[in-house]
Design an enzyme around this catalytic site. Structure first.
Site, PDB file in Angstrom:
ATOM      1  N   LYS A 197      34.834  51.548  55.014  1.00 26.92           N
ATOM      2  CA  LYS A 197      35.520  50.115  54.991  1.00 26.92           C
ATOM      3  C   LYS A 197      35.468  49.325  56.435  1.00 26.92           C
ATOM      4  O   LYS A 197      35.043  48.277  56.813  1.00 26.92           O
ATOM      5  CB  LYS A 197      36.956  50.223  54.499  1.00 26.92           C
ATOM      6  N   ARG A 218      39.866  60.956  65.589  1.00 24.07           N
ATOM      7  CA  ARG A 218      41.346  60.870  65.107  1.00 24.07           C
ATOM      8  C   ARG A 218      41.919  62.092  64.714  1.00 24.07           C
ATOM      9  O   ARG A 218      41.337  63.060  64.476  1.00 24.07           O
ATOM     10  CB  ARG A 218      41.321  60.050  63.812  1.00 24.07           C
TER      11      ARG A 218
HETATM   12  P1  ADP Z   1      36.900  53.840  56.405  1.00 21.52           P
HETATM   13  O1  ADP Z   1      37.268  52.845  57.324  1.00 21.52           O
HETATM   14  O2  ADP Z   1      36.705  53.460  54.874  1.00 21.52           O
HETATM   15  O3  ADP Z   1      37.855  55.029  56.335  1.00 21.52           O
HETATM   16  P2  ADP Z   1      34.629  54.576  58.199  1.00 21.52           P
HETATM   17  O4  ADP Z   1      33.995  52.922  58.260  1.00 21.52           O
HETATM   18  O5  ADP Z   1      35.453  54.803  59.299  1.00 21.52           O
HETATM   19  O6  ADP Z   1      35.406  54.660  56.755  1.00 21.52           O
HETATM   20  O7  ADP Z   1      33.436  55.455  57.852  1.00 21.52           O
HETATM   21  C1  ADP Z   1      33.802  56.922  57.978  1.00 21.52           C
HETATM   22  C2  ADP Z   1      32.735  57.693  58.378  1.00 21.52           C
HETATM   23  O8  ADP Z   1      31.718  57.530  57.715  1.00 21.52           O
HETATM   24  C3  ADP Z   1      32.195  57.094  59.793  1.00 21.52           C
HETATM   25  O9  ADP Z   1      31.920  58.109  60.570  1.00 21.52           O
HETATM   26  C4  ADP Z   1      31.042  56.479  59.594  1.00 21.52           C
HETATM   27  O10 ADP Z   1      30.119  56.419  60.585  1.00 21.52           O
HETATM   28  C5  ADP Z   1      30.311  56.980  58.231  1.00 21.52           C
HETATM   29  N1  ADP Z   1      29.855  56.179  57.300  1.00 21.52           N
HETATM   30  C6  ADP Z   1      30.166  54.995  56.901  1.00 21.52           C
HETATM   31  N2  ADP Z   1      29.440  54.366  56.022  1.00 21.52           N
HETATM   32  C7  ADP Z   1      28.535  55.307  55.668  1.00 21.52           C
HETATM   33  C8  ADP Z   1      27.273  55.292  54.730  1.00 21.52           C
HETATM   34  N3  ADP Z   1      27.183  54.202  54.069  1.00 21.52           N
HETATM   35  N4  ADP Z   1      26.423  56.653  54.900  1.00 21.52           N
HETATM   36  C9  ADP Z   1      26.857  57.368  55.650  1.00 21.52           C
HETATM   37  N5  ADP Z   1      27.878  57.638  56.492  1.00 21.52           N
HETATM   38  C10 ADP Z   1      28.726  56.423  56.641  1.00 21.52           C
HETATM   39  P1  AMP Z   2      43.566  54.545  57.827  1.00 17.12           P
HETATM   40  O1  AMP Z   2      43.039  54.152  58.973  1.00 17.12           O
HETATM   41  O2  AMP Z   2      43.119  53.434  56.768  1.00 17.12           O
HETATM   42  O3  AMP Z   2      42.522  55.809  57.257  1.00 17.12           O
HETATM   43  O4  AMP Z   2      44.965  55.137  57.597  1.00 17.12           O
HETATM   44  C1  AMP Z   2      45.347  56.243  58.345  1.00 17.12           C
HETATM   45  C2  AMP Z   2      46.828  56.601  57.795  1.00 17.12           C
HETATM   46  O5  AMP Z   2      47.762  55.359  57.922  1.00 17.12           O
HETATM   47  C3  AMP Z   2      46.916  56.916  56.336  1.00 17.12           C
HETATM   48  O6  AMP Z   2      46.685  58.074  56.059  1.00 17.12           O
HETATM   49  C4  AMP Z   2      48.415  56.348  56.131  1.00 17.12           C
HETATM   50  O7  AMP Z   2      49.255  57.544  56.714  1.00 17.12           O
HETATM   51  C5  AMP Z   2      48.677  55.468  57.235  1.00 17.12           C
HETATM   52  N1  AMP Z   2      48.292  53.960  56.542  1.00 17.12           N
HETATM   53  C6  AMP Z   2      47.354  53.150  56.868  1.00 17.12           C
HETATM   54  N2  AMP Z   2      47.269  52.003  55.907  1.00 17.12           N
HETATM   55  C7  AMP Z   2      48.424  52.088  55.168  1.00 17.12           C
HETATM   56  C8  AMP Z   2      49.051  51.462  54.059  1.00 17.12           C
HETATM   57  N3  AMP Z   2      48.605  50.235  53.813  1.00 17.12           N
HETATM   58  N4  AMP Z   2      49.782  52.025  53.257  1.00 17.12           N
HETATM   59  C9  AMP Z   2      50.456  53.115  53.585  1.00 17.12           C
HETATM   60  N5  AMP Z   2      49.906  53.948  54.717  1.00 17.12           N
HETATM   61  C10 AMP Z   2      49.113  53.609  55.473  1.00 17.12           C
END
Ligand code: ADP
Ligand code: AMP
Length: 208
Positions: free
Chosen positions: A14, A155
């Site tokens: 995302k 993270r």
């Molecule tokens: P989210 O915001 O949904 O938690 P991220 O955008 O941070 O996900 O992506 C999670 C991890 O996967 C990152 O290390 C990113 O570089 C990698 N990633 C994102 N899209 C892809 C893809 N299409 N294929 C492989 N790795 C990806």
């Molecule tokens: P993310 O960065 O989206 O992976 O979120 C990291 C953490 O923040 C999650 O595991 C939850 O603990 C908290 N969090 C983020 N967004 C939300 C949401 N919309 N509702 C509840 N918890 C959230």
């Protein structure tokens, strides 16, 4: 166009897609996860309360999240809409959002569970500019991040144990939102288990 919701499990891509789509839509990315991490870092009351949930991979209570969102969408850059990333994550959050903003598209990035652990455990971000990379799938360029000031960040919740809890929270509390948005005619799916660029192309087609 109103606001966009980027929907999907943790690690679906995302944030990665939000940064790429932003160049086309001009809508600012609003990530509740980023806002919570900033609050934890700043040591605010919200941060202190949220941290124990985040460390476990559980969802932060709806009222905490909604207070953050209400404030954020009143900022001047949000007048034409925003791109929500990681919000809403529960049906009550979606219900509250429907009173606060006009949602034009919910874009679901679908990735099977078995891919999620490797995605999350290899995630690296640049602390200077927020760009998202992956140790294997999207490595930091040899000459560093394009911002010119690469600062490696990982993270604390990106570990295997917490990921399993985050996936469990996604399936139990967040995935019911798919049906909720489908009923309202807003839900669109893309296959997220492909190249980053192919996914961006599909998302942009859906937004046209
Ligand atoms: P989210 O915001 O949904 O938690 P991220 O955008 O941070 O996900 O992506 C999670 C991890 O996967 C990152 O290390 C990113 O570089 C990698 N990633 C994102 N899209 C892809 C893809 N299409 N294929 C492989 N790795 C990806
Ligand atoms: P993310 O960065 O989206 O992976 O979120 C990291 C953490 O923040 C999650 O595991 C939850 O603990 C908290 N969090 C983020 N967004 C939300 C949401 N919309 N509702 C509840 N918890 C959230």
């Amino acid at each position: 166009m109103g606001s966009i919701v980027l929907f999907g499990p943790p690690g679906a891509g995302k944030g990665t897609q939000a940064q790429r789509i932003m160049e086309h839509t001009g809508l600012p990315q609003v990530s509740t996860g980023d806002m919570l991490r900033a609050a934890v870092k700043a040591g605010t009351q919200v941060g202190l309360e949220a941290k124990r949930y985040m460390d476990e991979g559980a969802l932060v209570p709806d009222e905490v999240i909604l207070a953050l969102i209400k404030q954020r969408i009143q900022e001047p850059d949000a007048v034409d809409g925003v791109m929500f990333d990681g919000f809403p994550r529960t049906v009550p959050q979606a219900e509250a959002l429907s009173e606060l903003a006009d949602i034009s598209h919910v874009l679901a990035i679908e990735v099977p569970d078995e891919r999620i652990v490797e995605r999350i455990c290899g995630r690296v971000t640049c602390g200077s500019c927020g760009s998202v990379f992956h140790d294997t799938f999207n490595p930091v360029p040899a000459n560093g991040c394009s911002c010119g000031n690469f600062e490696e960040k990982r993270r604390v919740d990106d570990n295997e144990d917490t990921v399993l809890n985050r996936l469990d929270a996604y399936h139990r509390q967040t995935s019911p939102l798919a049906a909720w948005y489908l009923e309202r005619g807003l839900f669109h799916r893309v296959d997220g288990d492909r190249d980053i660029a192919a996914i961006t192309a599909d998302l942009l087609t859906l937004l046209e």
